[in-house]
Motif scaffolding. Structure first.
Motif, PDB file in Angstrom:
ATOM      1  N   ASN A 197       0.952  -1.218   0.114  1.00  0.00           N
ATOM      2  CA  ASN A 197       0.076   0.050  -0.051  1.00  0.00           C
ATOM      3  C   ASN A 197       0.941   1.324  -0.053  1.00  0.00           C
ATOM      4  O   ASN A 197       0.381   2.376   0.254  1.00  0.00           O
ATOM      5  CB  ASN A 197      -0.985   0.126   1.106  1.00  0.00           C
ATOM      6  N   GLU A 198       2.180   1.297  -0.257  1.00  0.00           N
ATOM      7  CA  GLU A 198       2.982   2.298  -0.517  1.00  0.00           C
ATOM      8  C   GLU A 198       3.247   2.584  -1.717  1.00  0.00           C
ATOM      9  O   GLU A 198       3.709   1.707  -2.694  1.00  0.00           O
ATOM     10  CB  GLU A 198       4.429   2.071   0.379  1.00  0.00           C
ATOM     11  N   VAL A 199       3.174   3.810  -2.431  1.00  0.00           N
ATOM     12  CA  VAL A 199       3.427   4.068  -3.651  1.00  0.00           C
ATOM     13  C   VAL A 199       4.967   4.520  -3.689  1.00  0.00           C
ATOM     14  O   VAL A 199       5.365   5.418  -2.918  1.00  0.00           O
ATOM     15  CB  VAL A 199       2.741   5.371  -4.303  1.00  0.00           C
ATOM     16  N   VAL A 200       5.497   3.864  -4.664  1.00  0.00           N
ATOM     17  CA  VAL A 200       7.195   3.961  -4.582  1.00  0.00           C
ATOM     18  C   VAL A 200       7.410   4.279  -6.236  1.00  0.00           C
ATOM     19  O   VAL A 200       7.264   3.730  -6.939  1.00  0.00           O
ATOM     20  CB  VAL A 200       7.906   2.531  -4.249  1.00  0.00           C
ATOM     21  N   ASN A 201       7.926   5.785  -6.224  1.00  0.00           N
ATOM     22  CA  ASN A 201       8.275   6.214  -7.409  1.00  0.00           C
ATOM     23  C   ASN A 201       9.459   6.248  -8.032  1.00  0.00           C
ATOM     24  O   ASN A 201      10.499   5.924  -6.898  1.00  0.00           O
ATOM     25  CB  ASN A 201       7.692   7.797  -7.271  1.00  0.00           C
TER      26      ASN A 201
END
Length: 230
Positions: A197-201
């Protein structure tokens, strides 16, 4: 350890003439005591080298130095007698051991984009070695490709209980991240992914001890470091 998100904007940025670089961890003139590495992983430098420039001959010892060329070509020369080119999609592992001198030069007419990665060895003062392979994950997307590992069966052998894998994951596809060593550190080179559930760019990295899936929110390239738990 708790899940930890290392944002791209927290990296050090140094523009020094021919070199434009982003440091995930303290390096050279950029120092931040919060970012001194993760487990045995000490350096991830995202370097863009201008044409007809580069890193002149300099020494290293007791470090596992992994180079990933993302675009362009690097000309390598070292004191072990190795001399040649590292093209986009190729990886070089130089185990510095008791000491080695080398240069990495962009003698082409276009910039070179590369990642320079340092991993601390678990064996000191060993004989220096040089290894190089081609492993472009874009040619076989949606799977992990092992780059280095702690045993001789790996494409390149590293002097540490660690594995490094890479993948190019197309949008909406998913891969498991299941540690064998105890600690995961996933660095996104390009694109955008979701992990727990973490957006990692692009430029971000996520450290975690659990086993999670990584899902591509857009076409993405990443490196997974499977490191000893500390």
């Amino acid at each position: 350890m708790k899940t930890y998100l290392h944002r791209s904007e927290d990296r050090g940025h140094v523009q020094a003439g021919w070199l434009n670089t982003y440091h995930s961890f303290s390096f050279g003139s950029w120092y931040d005591p919060r970012f001194m590495g993760v487990s045995a992983l000490r350096v991830i430098n995202d370097d863009t080298v201008a044409p007809h420039n580069g890193f002149g001959t300099h020494p290293h010892d007791n470090m596992e130095i992994l180079t990933c060329v993302l675009s362009g070509t690097v000309t390598h020369k070292d004191s072990m007698g190795n001399e040649g080119h590292i093209h986009a999609g190729e990886w070089q592992l130089m185990s510095a051991g008791t000491g080695v001198r080398h240069s990495e030069i962009n003698d082409q007419d276009i910039p070179v984009h590369l990642l320079q990665i340092w991993i601390q060895p678990n064996v000191r003062d060993a004989e220096p070695t040089y290894q190089q392979i081609k492993r472009d994950p874009r040619e076989q997307p949606n799977k992990w490709h092992l780059i280095v590992g702690p045993n001789e069966a790996a494409p390149m052998h590293i002097r540490q209980d660690a594995e490094v894998k890479t993948a190019y994951l197309t949008r909406d596809n998913q891969l498991p991240v299941t540690t064998t060593q105890g600690l995961n550190y996933v660095h996104v080179i390009s694109g955008k992914v979701m992990i727990n559930n973490e957006v990692v760019n692009a430029g971000d990295a996520l450290a975690f001890a659990e086993n999670f899936d990584v899902t591509a929110l857009e076409d993405s390239q990443m490196i997974w470091f499977d490191l000893p738990k500390v």
